[in-house]
Design an enzyme around this catalytic site. Structure first.
Site, PDB file in Angstrom:
ATOM      1  N   GLY A 110       0.819  -1.220   0.000  1.00  0.00           N
ATOM      2  CA  GLY A 110       0.000   0.000   0.000  1.00  0.00           C
ATOM      3  C   GLY A 110       0.847   1.261   0.000  1.00  0.00           C
ATOM      4  N   ARG A 113       3.802   5.971   2.066  1.00  0.00           N
ATOM      5  CA  ARG A 113       4.200   7.379   2.186  1.00  0.00           C
ATOM      6  C   ARG A 113       3.741   8.186   0.976  1.00  0.00           C
ATOM      7  NH1 ARG A 113      10.554   7.544   0.754  1.00  0.00           N
ATOM      8  NH2 ARG A 113      10.629   5.716  -0.579  1.00  0.00           N
ATOM      9  N   LYS A 133       4.465  12.335  -2.510  1.00  0.00           N
ATOM     10  CA  LYS A 133       5.293  11.240  -1.985  1.00  0.00           C
ATOM     11  C   LYS A 133       6.183  11.827  -0.897  1.00  0.00           C
ATOM     12  CE  LYS A 133       8.425   7.569  -3.516  1.00  0.00           C
ATOM     13  NZ  LYS A 133       8.898   6.871  -4.717  1.00  0.00           N
ATOM     14  N   ASP A 145       8.484   5.842   8.417  1.00  0.00           N
ATOM     15  CA  ASP A 145       8.104   7.217   8.792  1.00  0.00           C
ATOM     16  C   ASP A 145       7.220   7.955   7.791  1.00  0.00           C
ATOM     17  OD1 ASP A 145       9.921   7.701   6.802  1.00  0.00           O
ATOM     18  OD2 ASP A 145      11.464   8.573   8.093  1.00  0.00           O
ATOM     19  N   ARG A 203       3.613  13.669  -7.680  1.00  0.00           N
ATOM     20  CA  ARG A 203       3.582  12.866  -8.899  1.00  0.00           C
ATOM     21  C   ARG A 203       2.212  12.996  -9.557  1.00  0.00           C
ATOM     22  NH1 ARG A 203       6.251   7.162  -7.216  1.00  0.00           N
ATOM     23  NH2 ARG A 203       4.315   6.690  -6.130  1.00  0.00           N
ATOM     24  N   ARG A 210      -1.819  -0.371  -9.691  1.00  0.00           N
ATOM     25  CA  ARG A 210      -0.666  -1.248  -9.938  1.00  0.00           C
ATOM     26  C   ARG A 210      -1.127  -2.695 -10.079  1.00  0.00           C
ATOM     27  NH1 ARG A 210       3.331   1.694  -6.700  1.00  0.00           N
ATOM     28  NH2 ARG A 210       2.441   3.761  -6.457  1.00  0.00           N
ATOM     29  N   ASP A 280       4.241  -4.462  -7.108  1.00  0.00           N
ATOM     30  CA  ASP A 280       3.606  -3.237  -6.611  1.00  0.00           C
ATOM     31  C   ASP A 280       4.171  -2.008  -7.320  1.00  0.00           C
ATOM     32  OD1 ASP A 280       5.910  -4.180  -5.051  1.00  0.00           O
ATOM     33  OD2 ASP A 280       5.755  -2.277  -3.998  1.00  0.00           O
ATOM     34  N   ASN A 281       5.243  -2.195  -8.079  1.00  0.00           N
ATOM     35  CA  ASN A 281       5.835  -1.078  -8.814  1.00  0.00           C
ATOM     36  C   ASN A 281       5.580  -1.184 -10.310  1.00  0.00           C
ATOM     37  OD1 ASN A 281       6.812  -0.040  -6.424  1.00  0.00           O
ATOM     38  ND2 ASN A 281       8.847  -0.942  -6.646  1.00  0.00           N
ATOM     39  N   ASP A 290       7.442   4.616  -9.772  1.00  0.00           N
ATOM     40  CA  ASP A 290       8.266   4.400  -8.580  1.00  0.00           C
ATOM     41  C   ASP A 290       9.759   4.418  -8.873  1.00  0.00           C
ATOM     42  OD1 ASP A 290       6.098   4.374  -7.008  1.00  0.00           O
ATOM     43  OD2 ASP A 290       6.477   2.442  -6.065  1.00  0.00           O
TER      44      ASP A 290
END
Ligand code: AMP
Ligand code: MG
Length: 539
Positions: A110, A113, A133, A145, A203, A210, A280-281, A290
């Site tokens: 998911g 960030r 992002k 983080d 972005r 994806r 996922d990319n 990504d």
């Protein structure tokens, strides 16, 4: 202009948030890490930061959104695109997806960030999702983080735009804003964390769906939502395929396969190595997405990968990207399978991948040599031998093809012309001229004669051949060391090299007299410097 007028310049953005309107939301609004089931996204607010400072914006992306350059230079712009302020109509959310990482199923990943601000409908009726992002953690942050550092943000910003101008399908980057805060990163995961400036990139893409967006629903056997998401995707991003039905699902998969093949051929053409081709990319729109530990081939080495995390397996090395894309498509097929329950449509899609790749790749190889069409009889041998020769000595791929256009092919078969004279235009492409032994020179000359004969029988004359080569082979790419120099400067508060690179990379196929320093091969100091030849996923 006062800030009120500036804000109204941004207010020209019209939002139409179809994703959040039509798909189910996570019912929990609190921002803590969790598994999110029965939903495609979670609502989440970007974090506020102390002191946003605009570093750069891409005027072409702004124009596509209907934003003036003046609006982009306003204080409100930096505030909005760092995540401090929402515009009317923005409804921020993070998307739920899963994925295979380095070949293993990783479950829920998911947007950890990335925070989508909303979908803009521009004056032409085009739909673009705006996504920050590095604007703070989301329910998908998995204890990380949610932030991004300037280093990786400069790389993402510049590379998205460079790829676009090279003609490679890609997500775009509107802006790069410093947060004014420091972020701790252990760049090589070796117990030496360092504080780095935090930054946020905005972005832009028609959709950020994806392969993993579908995989997570399938893995959870939520076939109702899987169907709902696929129907949504077809209606929104593939309306030309018609109303969703089993036939249209098959056509959709085939189209994703075709687009993926075309994207990979572009990567191979320009020497781009993605570095983390996890599912996922992979965008279902066939866009490069990504930008992490990606890199550009310098010396032609099909086994090269910039990603230190993948140094042993080299799963995502340059030469293996076409096979990995296929592997990823098989995973997507497995995810969609429950909606069709026949393997035949998927086999058709995968065949379309192989077929599209083969055709686009041979055409691309022919065009790199300035040949109008690929003729298997002669060109299988010609291109295979060239790819071997490129690996015999350390040869810069970008410079080699560009310089090859300068070689006078008529001289190749003239025995009065010395090897040295014939090869003169190519010398720039060699990292270690001392490696050019007599054997090497002879082999290259043999190839050049073969190429000369082939070019002579091609319909394109010398001039047209050179033009085709220079439209296919870029002179300027975002060399790893150039990005690193721009980062080193930016970390000192100096952004001029980012601007200059952005400008040069707008016209990667033009000679651009005066800008040759940005076309030079990697200097020796950059051979082993972190950021120039080795990158980690730390970003
Ligand atoms: P990537 O390799 O950049 O595609 O990231 C893989 C996954 O890790 C994605 O789900 C990201 O959202 C997540 N991720 C990476 N870095 C961070 C971060 N600093 N904070 C939260 N999530 C992250
Ligand atoms: Mg990712």
């Amino acid at each position: 202009m006062d800030s009120q007028t500036h804000a109204s310049a941004l207010d020209t953005l019209r939002f139409d948030n179809r994703f959040t309107r039509e798909l189910p939301a996570d019912p929990i609004d609190d921002n803590y890490c969790r598994q999110v089931t029965g939903a495609c996204f979670s609502r989440v607010q970007p974090r506020s930061v102390i002191k946003p400072q605009l570093v750069a914006f891409a005027r072409e992306v702004a124009a596509q959104l209907g934003l003036s350059e003046e609006a982009c230079r306003s204080e409100a712009f930096a505030e909005v695109f760092v995540g401090n302020r929402l515009l009317d109509g923005m409804e921020p959310f993070a998307m739920c997806y899963g994925g295979h990482q380095f070949g293993n199923w990783a479950g829920q990943l998911g947007d950890g960030r990335a925070i989508n601000l909303g979908e803009v409908l521009n004056a032409q009726g085009e739909r673009y999702t705006l996504q920050l992002k590095g604007a703070g953690p989301t329910p998908y942050a998995r204890q990380a983080d949610g932030l991004a550092v300037l280093r990786s943000s400069v790389r993402e910003f510049l590379c998205s735009e460079a790829m676009h101008h090279l003609g490679v399908p890609t997500t775009r980057a509107l802006s790069l804003v410093l947060t004014g805060e420091q972020v701790s990163r252990d760049m090589f995961y070796d117990g030496h964390p360092k504080l780095e400036p935090g930054a946020v990139v905005c972005r832009v893409a028609p959709s950020f769906l994806r392969f993993g967006s579908f995989q997570i629903l399938s893995a959870r056997r939520d076939h109702t939502l899987l169907k709902q998401l696929l129907d949504y995707c077809i209606r929104t991003d593939f309306p030309e395929l018609g109303e969703p039905s089993p036939e249209v699902y098959a056509a959709w998969f085939e189209e994703v396969c075709r687009r993926t093949a075309e994207m990979i051929v572009h990567w191979m053409r320009v020497g781009f190595v993605h570095g983390v081709m996890n599912t996922d990319n992979m965008s279902v729109l066939g866009l490069t997405i990504d930008y992490g530990p990606y890199g550009w081939l310098e010396d032609f080495d099909p086994d090269w990968t910039p990603n230190t995390t993948d140094a042993h397996q080299r799963r995502y090395r340059y030469g293996q990207q076409p096979q990995i894309a296929m592997w990823n498509l098989v995973q997507l097929a497995n995810a969609i399978y429950p909606l069709l329950e026949h393997t035949e449509p998927f086999q058709r899609g995968l065949d379309a991948y192989a077929d599209t790749y083969e055709r686009a790749n041979t055409r691309m190889l022919a065009h790199k040599l300035g040949l109008q069409d690929y003729q298997a009889d002669s060109d299988d041998g010609l291109t295979t031998e060239l790819l071997v020769i490129l690996q015999l000595v350390e040869t810069d791929m970008t410079l080699f093809y560009r310089c090859l256009a300068e070689v006078e092919l008529a001289k190749a078969t003239d025995s009065n012309i010395s090897d040295t004279e014939l090869m003169e235009p190519l010398m720039e492409a060699y990292y270690r001229p001392s490696e050019l032994t007599d054997d090497y020179r002879q082999r290259l000359r043999g190839w050049l004669s073969q190429y000369a004969a082939r070019a002579a029988s091609d319909p394109l004359d010398d001039n047209a051949r050179r033009q085709l080569m220079n439209r296919t082979n870029p002179k300027y790419v975002l060399r790893n060391y150039l990005a690193q120099l721009a980062i080193d400067q930016a970390e000192q508060g100096e952004f001029s090299m980012i601007e200059e690179l952005l400008e040069v990379l707008r016209h990667p196929y033009d000679d651009q007299p005066g800008m040759e320093k940005y076309a030079e091969k990697r200097p020796d100091w950059a051979r082993t410097k972190p950021g120039c030849s080795m990158l980690s996923c730390s970003s």
